[in-house]
Design an enzyme around this catalytic site. Structure first.
Site, short mmCIF file in Angstrom:
data_model
loop_
_atom_site.label_atom_id
_atom_site.label_comp_id
_atom_site.label_asym_id
_atom_site.label_seq_id
_atom_site.Cartn_x
_atom_site.Cartn_y
_atom_site.Cartn_z
N GLU A 1 -1.23 13.01 7.97
CA GLU A 1 -2.53 13.42 8.52
C GLU A 1 -2.58 13.22 10.04
O GLU A 1 -3.21 13.99 10.75
CB GLU A 1 -3.66 12.65 7.82
CG GLU A 1 -3.81 13.12 6.36
CD GLU A 1 -4.80 12.28 5.58
OE1 GLU A 1 -4.55 11.08 5.40
OE2 GLU A 1 -5.83 12.83 5.16
N GLU B 1 -1.51 10.55 -1.90
CA GLU B 1 -2.66 9.70 -2.20
C GLU B 1 -3.06 9.76 -3.67
O GLU B 1 -3.54 8.78 -4.24
CB GLU B 1 -3.87 10.10 -1.33
CG GLU B 1 -3.78 9.62 0.12
CD GLU B 1 -3.00 10.55 1.03
OE1 GLU B 1 -2.28 11.43 0.52
OE2 GLU B 1 -3.10 10.39 2.26
C1 3H9 Z 1 -3.38 6.89 2.75
O1 3H9 Z 1 -2.62 7.17 3.61
C2 3H9 Z 1 -4.86 7.17 2.82
C3 3H9 Z 1 -5.24 8.16 3.88
O2 3H9 Z 1 -5.17 9.48 3.41
C4 3H9 Z 1 -6.67 8.01 4.28
C5 3H9 Z 1 -7.07 6.89 5.14
C6 3H9 Z 1 -8.46 6.95 5.60
N1 3H9 Z 1 0.99 0.41 2.99
O3 3H9 Z 1 8.58 1.60 -1.52
P1 3H9 Z 1 9.42 0.64 -0.78
C7 3H9 Z 1 5.56 -1.48 1.52
S1 3H9 Z 1 -2.86 6.08 1.37
C8 3H9 Z 1 1.41 -0.86 2.88
O4 3H9 Z 1 10.11 -0.42 -1.53
P2 3H9 Z 1 11.25 2.74 -0.10
C9 3H9 Z 1 5.95 -1.71 0.07
O5 3H9 Z 1 4.95 -2.39 -0.62
C10 3H9 Z 1 -1.13 5.84 1.61
N2 3H9 Z 1 2.64 -1.22 2.46
O6 3H9 Z 1 10.49 1.38 0.16
C11 3H9 Z 1 7.22 -2.52 0.23
O7 3H9 Z 1 6.84 -3.86 0.49
P3 3H9 Z 1 7.76 -5.07 -0.01
C12 3H9 Z 1 -0.34 7.07 1.38
C13 3H9 Z 1 3.48 -0.24 2.14
O8 3H9 Z 1 12.16 2.92 1.04
C14 3H9 Z 1 7.85 -1.95 1.50
O9 3H9 Z 1 6.79 -1.28 2.19
N3 3H9 Z 1 1.07 6.76 1.46
C15 3H9 Z 1 3.12 1.11 2.21
O10 3H9 Z 1 11.79 2.78 -1.48
C16 3H9 Z 1 8.95 -0.98 1.23
O11 3H9 Z 1 8.48 0.01 0.33
C17 3H9 Z 1 1.77 6.42 0.37
O12 3H9 Z 1 1.29 6.42 -0.73
C18 3H9 Z 1 1.81 1.43 2.67
N4 3H9 Z 1 1.38 2.70 2.79
O13 3H9 Z 1 10.14 3.87 -0.03
C19 3H9 Z 1 3.22 6.10 0.61
N5 3H9 Z 1 4.16 1.86 1.82
O14 3H9 Z 1 9.10 -4.85 0.63
C20 3H9 Z 1 3.57 4.83 -0.10
C21 3H9 Z 1 5.14 1.01 1.51
O15 3H9 Z 1 7.03 -6.28 0.44
N6 3H9 Z 1 4.94 4.40 0.15
N7 3H9 Z 1 4.76 -0.26 1.71
O16 3H9 Z 1 7.82 -4.93 -1.51
C22 3H9 Z 1 6.01 4.99 -0.41
O17 3H9 Z 1 5.94 5.98 -1.12
C23 3H9 Z 1 7.35 4.34 -0.17
O18 3H9 Z 1 7.12 3.02 0.24
C24 3H9 Z 1 8.24 5.04 0.90
C25 3H9 Z 1 9.49 4.15 1.16
C26 3H9 Z 1 8.69 6.41 0.36
C27 3H9 Z 1 7.52 5.22 2.18
#
Ligand code: 3H9
Length: 691
Positions: free
Chosen positions: A108, A128
């Site tokens: 975004e 999301e």
């Molecule tokens: C949003 O954006 C709302 C908006 O539209 C509106 C706002 C107003 N936040 O998955 P991994 C942590 S909603 C905080 O193992 P990978 C995760 O917990 C968000 N922490 O790595 C982990 O911590 P730990 C929309 C986050 O390489 C570490 O990072 N976005 C977040 O296998 C490593 O993660 C999503 O839904 C976060 N957003 O995969 C994306 N993301 O090491 C969510 C990750 O302590 N994330 N962490 O266990 C993912 O899909 C995967 O993490 C990603 C990397 C593909 C990025």
């Protein structure tokens, strides 16, 4: 290089400002990232030498979204909207330079930039919906303006990560950089924009693609129909669709208002809380306190599997799918040929559906080597026994493995509930014995219970956890107890369901209540699917349960066309008056007075004892944490993710209320309902079991 704050720096080279974010692990939009972005953009705009700005990230990815861990906390620093406004209204072009994944709020932000450039390996998405949310920072209004309505609908309702080439084709990115040269190519692109005097492209002002869909109501109703089955029970997909509808039918500003309202409804609701909890739990479950991730592992290059039945075959497919060679051992050639034939048929069915190619089928089949001798396992690194559930048979196999397997080989059993310590005791290397409890169909189900025996070594545990990741499973480490964690909890639900049909409910009442709760099917439909004769013995059957009676009548479930239900040729089920009569007569014979039982009571009776069992499991240390139990039930048994799993659900209901219910039921109906002492302690001391 001048720092803006601890996660952002601004560097100016040849009239191009490079604003770099570095906030590991995934550059999520925490308050400091928002602050850095906001200040960095302002500084770059104010600097007279700067003609264009490149926004780029260090580490493994571009911004992966809002910082989910900040949700529900008091916001600090500039809001995301302020940051986006600063970017979109910049008088100088801003280019988002994308590697890794630009997700959610990250995409975004990129959508408010005037141009986007990405490396070939990058992916973009608005995931999301998987968190029970919708893109709440303008994503639902800007995305369709770039990629069109159909593509936007698909992206926001499934959360898919679109690869770079598709992003370019759909208009989501403007340029592809060379892999590993993102910064250089972004700067070159920025210079090109300046020299060509390209306009400041604001996505919010592009209306062509949304107007094209205006008045096309079929597009939305057809789309809703196409996803109805997959999204049953979920709120977020529908809200996402409503936002895209608003993008089509309203002005940008009106659409943003609708997006905001619906976003707030979702983020304050229970479903999103459950799905966000699931997101973190799914990552937490991989962490084992006494087996840190640095623990040494065995190298697993070749796998042996004993038993080419349904389980053994499914397990073999997992490894072949991951490109690992498997030796599959059966007692005789006939059984082996049958098992391998089924695997081939499974692969061919998948190819017929277009999910894999014919070449994939052959490649995977070539990795599976059938054998009829245990000696063929002598060189294998991991050997998984998958024969049927009989302790003597398993002991016999493990005693042979003890002689045959090489030193350091992991000896695993796929038992779904037998005592692994007893199996390990037959070998002189119990530290190398572990349980790998796959769920049927093993090539499909995400869950793997890894069962730690008393003597299982840490090296064997960490290897097994890593192996699970390699084959795409979510692994949960559990202890040895009857049924381990998943089936132990399941037996509570089954017991109550069996009692309820004698007290007045019919199988369809129970199944409907649990289906409406969100399970893919209820316990009786599930039993019919699995086969009622599992664990049934004709010789010892005395017609003492409904299940025994059904089996005695040849009603073995779906495979015989009837069980608790009757099935047509397409396996559609309907209630059978014969079964209803059987149940009613059975109650009469047992002198149980039948009564009307409502949905609420069915849910309490089926679900609360499961939660109680969860507490017993935690008390005994059979699961590491409450959220691991939820992960097991969501991934292995179809507990609806938007209800967060049994322990999360119990907390939503209130553990105090559940304890009260159990105490009352214990008084009236006995020890099936005796509360776990740990549940009592949690309620009395107001403990938080999710810490
Ligand atoms: C949003 O954006 C709302 C908006 O539209 C509106 C706002 C107003 N936040 O998955 P991994 C942590 S909603 C905080 O193992 P990978 C995760 O917990 C968000 N922490 O790595 C982990 O911590 P730990 C929309 C986050 O390489 C570490 O990072 N976005 C977040 O296998 C490593 O993660 C999503 O839904 C976060 N957003 O995969 C994306 N993301 O090491 C969510 C990750 O302590 N994330 N962490 O266990 C993912 O899909 C995967 O993490 C990603 C990397 C593909 C990025």
């Amino acid at each position: 290089m001048p720092s803006i704050n601890d996660v952002t720096k601004l560097d100016i080279k040849d009239n191009i400002a490079i604003l770099t974010l570095n906030s590991p692990p995934v550059n999520a939009l925490s308050s400091s990232v928002r602050e850095g972005l906001s200040l960095g953009i302002k500084d770059a705009i104010q600097d007279n030498n700067v003609e264009a700005i490149v926004l780029i990230c260090e580490g493994r990815t571009f911004i992966a979204g809002a910082d989910i861990s900040e949700f529900g906390k008091i916001p600090k620093g500039p809001s995301l909207f302020e940051v986006q406004e600063g970017i979109e209204n910049s008088p100088k072009p801003i280019i988002a330079a994308i590697h890794g994944t630009a997700l959610g709020g990250g995409l975004e932000v990129a959508l408010t930039c005037h141009y986007r450039i990405a490396v070939p390996s990058a992916k973009c998405g608005l995931p999301e919906v998987s968190l029970g949310l919708l893109p709440g920072a303008g994503g639902t209004q800007r995305l369709p303006r770039l990629v069109g309505v159909e593509q936007a609908l698909k992206m926001v309702t499934t959360g898919i990560h679109l690869p770079s080439d598709k992003c370019l084709k759909s208009g989501l990115v403007d340029e592809i950089a060379d892999e590993g040269r993102l910064l250089e190519d972004s700067v070159t692109f920025a210079k090109k924009i300046i020299s060509e005097k390209r306009p400041l492209k604001k996505v919010r002002e592009l209306n062509e693609k949304v107007i094209a869909a205006r008045g096309n109501t079929d597009l939305f109703s057809n789309y809703r129909k196409s996803i109805a089955r997959k999204t049953r029970g979920f709120l977020a997909p529908e809200y996402n669709i409503q936002c895209i509808e608003a993008a089509v039918n309203q002005t940008f500003d009106e659409g943003i208002k609708i997006e905001r309202d619906l976003f707030l409804k979702l983020i304050n609701g229970n479903q999103s809380a459950a799905q966000r909890y699931f997101f973190f739990s799914q990552r937490q479950v991989a962490k084992i306190p006494d087996v840190p991730k640095e623990t040494e592992v065995y190298s697993i290059k070749e796998i042996g599997i004993i038993g080419a039945g349904t389980m053994g075959g499914g397990i073999a497919m997992n490894f072949a799918n991951a490109g690992l060679p498997v030796t599959l051992v059966e007692r005789n050639q006939e059984l082996l040929d049958k098992g391998i034939g089924i695997i081939r048929k499974n692969y061919e069915n998948t190819a017929n559906k277009g999910r894999i190619s014919i070449e994939d089928v052959e490649n995977r089949m070539n990795l599976i080597n059938g054998q009829v001798s245990m000696e063929s396992l002598s060189t294998k690194d991991l050997i998984i026994e998958a024969v049927f559930e009989n302790m003597d048979l398993k002991k016999e196999i493990f005693s042979q493995l003890n002689t045959v397997a090489k030193e350091g080989a992991i000896l695993a059993t796929n038992t779904s509930g037998l005592d692994i310590n007893e199996i390990a005791s037959i070998t002189d290397r119990p530290e190398n014995v572990i349980g790998l409890h796959f769920f049927s169909p093993a090539n499909v189900m995400k869950l793997l219970e890894i069962v730690r025996g008393q003597k299982t070594s840490k090296k064997v545990i960490s290897t097994s956890m890593l192996m699970a990741k390699t084959i795409g499973k979510t692994a949960a480490l559990v202890g040895v107890c009857p049924g381990f964690v998943g089936n132990r909890i399941l037996s509570q639900r089954q017991r109550e369901a069996n009692k309820l049909i004698l007290e007045g409910a019919l199988p369809s009442d129970i199944d409907n209540a649990l289906f409406d709760f969100g399970f893919p099917m209820g316990p009786f439909a599930m039993s019919d699917l699995a086969g009622l004769d599992i664990g049934w013995n004709k010789e010892t059957s005395r017609g003492e349960t409904i299940r025994e009676k059904l089996c005695e009548d040849g009603r073995l479930g779906q495979k015989s066309g009837k069980g608790f239900y009757i099935y047509d040729e397409s396996r559609n089920k309907s209630s059978d008056p014969e079964v209803e009569k059987l149940i009613i007569d059975f109650s009469k014979n047992k002198q149980i007075k039948r009564r009307i039982i409502g949905n609420e009571e069915i849910l309490e009776r089926c679900l609360y004892p499961m939660i109680n069992e969860g507490f017993k499991i935690l008390e005994e240390g059979m699961a590491i944490r409450a959220s691991d139990i939820d992960i097991i039930w969501i991934n292995g048994y179809g507990w609806p993710v938007y209800e967060g799993g049994p322990m999360f659900y119990g907390n939503t209901i209130g553990f105090e209320k559940i304890l009260e219910w159990l105490r009352k039921m214990e008084k009236e109906h006995g020890s099936d309902f005796t509360p776990s002492p740990y549940l009592e302690k949690v309620v009395e001391e107001k403990l938080n079991i999710f810490n």
